[in-house]
Design a protein around this motif. Structure first.
Motif, PDB file in Angstrom:
ATOM      1  N   GLU A  46       0.733  -1.402   0.237  1.00 25.47           N
ATOM      2  CA  GLU A  46       0.012  -0.005   0.022  1.00 25.47           C
ATOM      3  C   GLU A  46       0.882   1.220   0.101  1.00 25.47           C
ATOM      4  N   LEU A  47       1.942   1.173  -1.059  1.00 20.59           N
ATOM      5  CA  LEU A  47       2.737   2.438  -0.959  1.00 20.59           C
ATOM      6  C   LEU A  47       2.869   2.842  -2.398  1.00 20.59           C
ATOM      7  N   LEU A  48       3.137   3.910  -2.730  1.00 19.74           N
ATOM      8  CA  LEU A  48       3.512   4.166  -4.146  1.00 19.74           C
ATOM      9  C   LEU A  48       5.320   4.097  -4.248  1.00 19.74           C
ATOM     10  N   ILE A  49       5.582   3.358  -5.436  1.00 12.60           N
ATOM     11  CA  ILE A  49       7.136   3.072  -5.611  1.00 12.60           C
ATOM     12  C   ILE A  49       7.724   4.064  -6.893  1.00 12.60           C
ATOM     13  N   PRO A  50       8.385   4.849  -6.473  1.00 14.83           N
ATOM     14  CA  PRO A  50       8.898   5.860  -7.514  1.00 14.83           C
ATOM     15  C   PRO A  50       9.972   5.252  -8.381  1.00 14.83           C
ATOM     16  N   TYR A  51       9.711   5.725  -9.546  1.00 19.30           N
ATOM     17  CA  TYR A  51      10.808   5.254 -10.922  1.00 19.30           C
ATOM     18  C   TYR A  51      11.155   6.663 -11.580  1.00 19.30           C
ATOM     19  N   ARG A  52      12.204   6.895 -11.902  1.00 20.35           N
ATOM     20  CA  ARG A  52      12.795   7.922 -12.695  1.00 20.35           C
ATOM     21  C   ARG A  52      13.963   7.510 -13.472  1.00 20.35           C
ATOM     22  N   PHE A  53      14.542   8.451 -14.473  1.00 20.37           N
ATOM     23  CA  PHE A  53      15.477   8.213 -15.184  1.00 20.37           C
ATOM     24  C   PHE A  53      16.709   8.629 -14.291  1.00 20.37           C
ATOM     25  N   GLU A  54      17.689   8.111 -14.283  1.00 22.30           N
ATOM     26  CA  GLU A  54      18.854   8.314 -13.549  1.00 22.30           C
ATOM     27  C   GLU A  54      20.307   8.435 -14.529  1.00 22.30           C
ATOM     28  N   GLY A  55      21.235   9.164 -14.514  1.00 20.62           N
ATOM     29  CA  GLY A  55      22.426   9.220 -15.224  1.00 20.62           C
ATOM     30  C   GLY A  55      23.125  10.306 -15.317  1.00 20.62           C
ATOM     31  N   ARG A  56      24.389  10.343 -15.563  1.00 19.75           N
ATOM     32  CA  ARG A  56      25.052  11.538 -15.552  1.00 19.75           C
ATOM     33  C   ARG A  56      24.869  12.341 -16.921  1.00 19.75           C
ATOM     34  N   SER A  57      25.306  13.404 -16.990  1.00 19.19           N
ATOM     35  CA  SER A  57      25.247  14.161 -18.031  1.00 19.19           C
ATOM     36  C   SER A  57      25.950  13.546 -19.230  1.00 19.19           C
ATOM     37  N   GLY A  58      25.428  13.541 -20.356  1.00 25.88           N
ATOM     38  CA  GLY A  58      26.142  12.778 -21.619  1.00 25.88           C
ATOM     39  C   GLY A  58      26.133  11.285 -21.578  1.00 25.88           C
ATOM     40  N   GLU A  59      25.637  10.722 -20.582  1.00 19.36           N
ATOM     41  CA  GLU A  59      25.477   9.343 -20.598  1.00 19.36           C
ATOM     42  C   GLU A  59      23.978   8.941 -21.065  1.00 19.36           C
ATOM     43  N   PRO A  60      23.906   7.540 -21.448  1.00 15.17           N
ATOM     44  CA  PRO A  60      22.363   7.235 -21.398  1.00 15.17           C
ATOM     45  C   PRO A  60      21.583   7.282 -20.324  1.00 15.17           C
ATOM     46  N   ARG A  61      20.468   7.720 -20.029  1.00 20.04           N
ATOM     47  CA  ARG A  61      19.834   7.658 -18.938  1.00 20.04           C
ATOM     48  C   ARG A  61      18.785   6.327 -18.585  1.00 20.04           C
ATOM     49  N   THR A  62      19.035   5.704 -17.474  1.00 23.47           N
ATOM     50  CA  THR A  62      18.138   4.582 -17.394  1.00 23.47           C
ATOM     51  C   THR A  62      17.320   4.678 -16.227  1.00 23.47           C
ATOM     52  N   LEU A  63      16.139   3.855 -16.440  1.00 27.94           N
ATOM     53  CA  LEU A  63      15.080   3.721 -15.417  1.00 27.94           C
ATOM     54  C   LEU A  63      15.466   3.153 -14.242  1.00 27.94           C
ATOM     55  N   ARG A  64      15.193   3.866 -13.275  1.00 26.77           N
ATOM     56  CA  ARG A  64      15.596   3.195 -11.747  1.00 26.77           C
ATOM     57  C   ARG A  64      14.440   3.216 -10.787  1.00 26.77           C
ATOM     58  N   ARG A  65      14.242   2.138 -10.048  1.00 28.57           N
ATOM     59  CA  ARG A  65      13.367   2.346  -9.010  1.00 28.57           C
ATOM     60  C   ARG A  65      14.208   2.960  -7.886  1.00 28.57           C
ATOM     61  N   VAL A  66      13.549   3.855  -7.310  1.00 27.51           N
ATOM     62  CA  VAL A  66      14.447   4.905  -6.132  1.00 27.51           C
ATOM     63  C   VAL A  66      13.391   4.512  -4.906  1.00 27.51           C
ATOM     64  N   ASN A  67      14.068   4.857  -3.873  1.00 28.38           N
ATOM     65  CA  ASN A  67      13.805   4.837  -2.702  1.00 28.38           C
ATOM     66  C   ASN A  67      12.838   6.216  -2.070  1.00 28.38           C
ATOM     67  N   ARG A  68      13.620   7.216  -2.716  1.00 35.41           N
ATOM     68  CA  ARG A  68      12.875   8.616  -2.159  1.00 35.41           C
ATOM     69  C   ARG A  68      12.459   9.388  -3.447  1.00 35.41           C
TER      70      ARG A  68
END
Length: 193
Positions: A46-68
């Motif tokens: 019964e929680l919302l699980i956040p996902y977003r793109f992460e990656g350094r500038s100039g590198e391909p961004r990848t989808l990640r499940r994050v804690n915060r």
């Protein structure tokens, strides 16, 4: 054309990560946002699980499940009300400010949060933030509302597919166990199988 492409790309895969990635990529094409985040409702916890793109500038961004989440507690308002939340100015730099009981992060100047629903049931949230001087407009809110139904259905389908795959794997394991028990007459061989 962008809306049509949005619908096609988010429904092209039943894999949850692929679906979430397609939603975030296409939302990034529809509106200019510094931060994009999608949260998926987990019925077990019964929680919302956040996902977003992460990656350094100039590198391909990848989808990640994050804690915060980047967006503090704004999603709690979306959970309660099942209505979009549009804040054109969040007044950054004042520390964390409470707006309707939600704690706001420092760096977001403009925020839009959309509940993702399928048949009235919450499947997640889509949240976008702008930290630059320019803020979101009513047009941005309307675009996100327009695609939110498609995104909600795509996420629900991916979650159902994921649950079906897990159930199939469990049933296959049980069938293999039943077959091993029925074939073996020797107790030692039974336990080895």
């Amino acid at each position: 054309r962008l809306i049509t492409d949005f619908g096609k790309s988010i429904s092209s895969s039943l894999n949850l990560d692929d679906t979430l990635q397609a939603i975030l990529e296409n939302v990034g094409r529809l509106i200019s946002a510094d931060t994009l985040e999608i949260k998926v409702w987990d019925e077990d916890s019964e929680l919302l699980i956040p996902y977003r793109f992460e990656g350094r500038s100039g590198e391909p961004r990848t989808l990640r499940r994050v804690n915060r989440s980047y967006f503090g507690d704004y999603a709690n308002l979306l959970l309660k009300e099942h209505k979009p939340l549009f804040l054109s100015e969040t007044f950054p730099g004042n520390g964390e400010t409470a707006i309707n009981g939600a704690t706001e992060p420092h760096s977001v100047r403009s925020y839009i949060g959309i509940p993702l629903l399928d048949g009235g049931n919450l499947v997640g949230t889509l949240e976008v933030g702008q930290s630059a001087e320019s803020s979101f407009s009513q047009h941005d809110l309307e675009l996100l509302q327009l695609v939110s139904g498609q995104a909600g259905v795509a996420i629900r389908n991916a979650l159902l597919y994921e649950a079906e795959q897990q159930q199939t794997a469990e049933l296959t394991g049980i069938a293999n166990l039943a077959q091993a028990v029925s074939v073996s007459q020797d107790m030692k061989e039974l336990f080895e199988r």
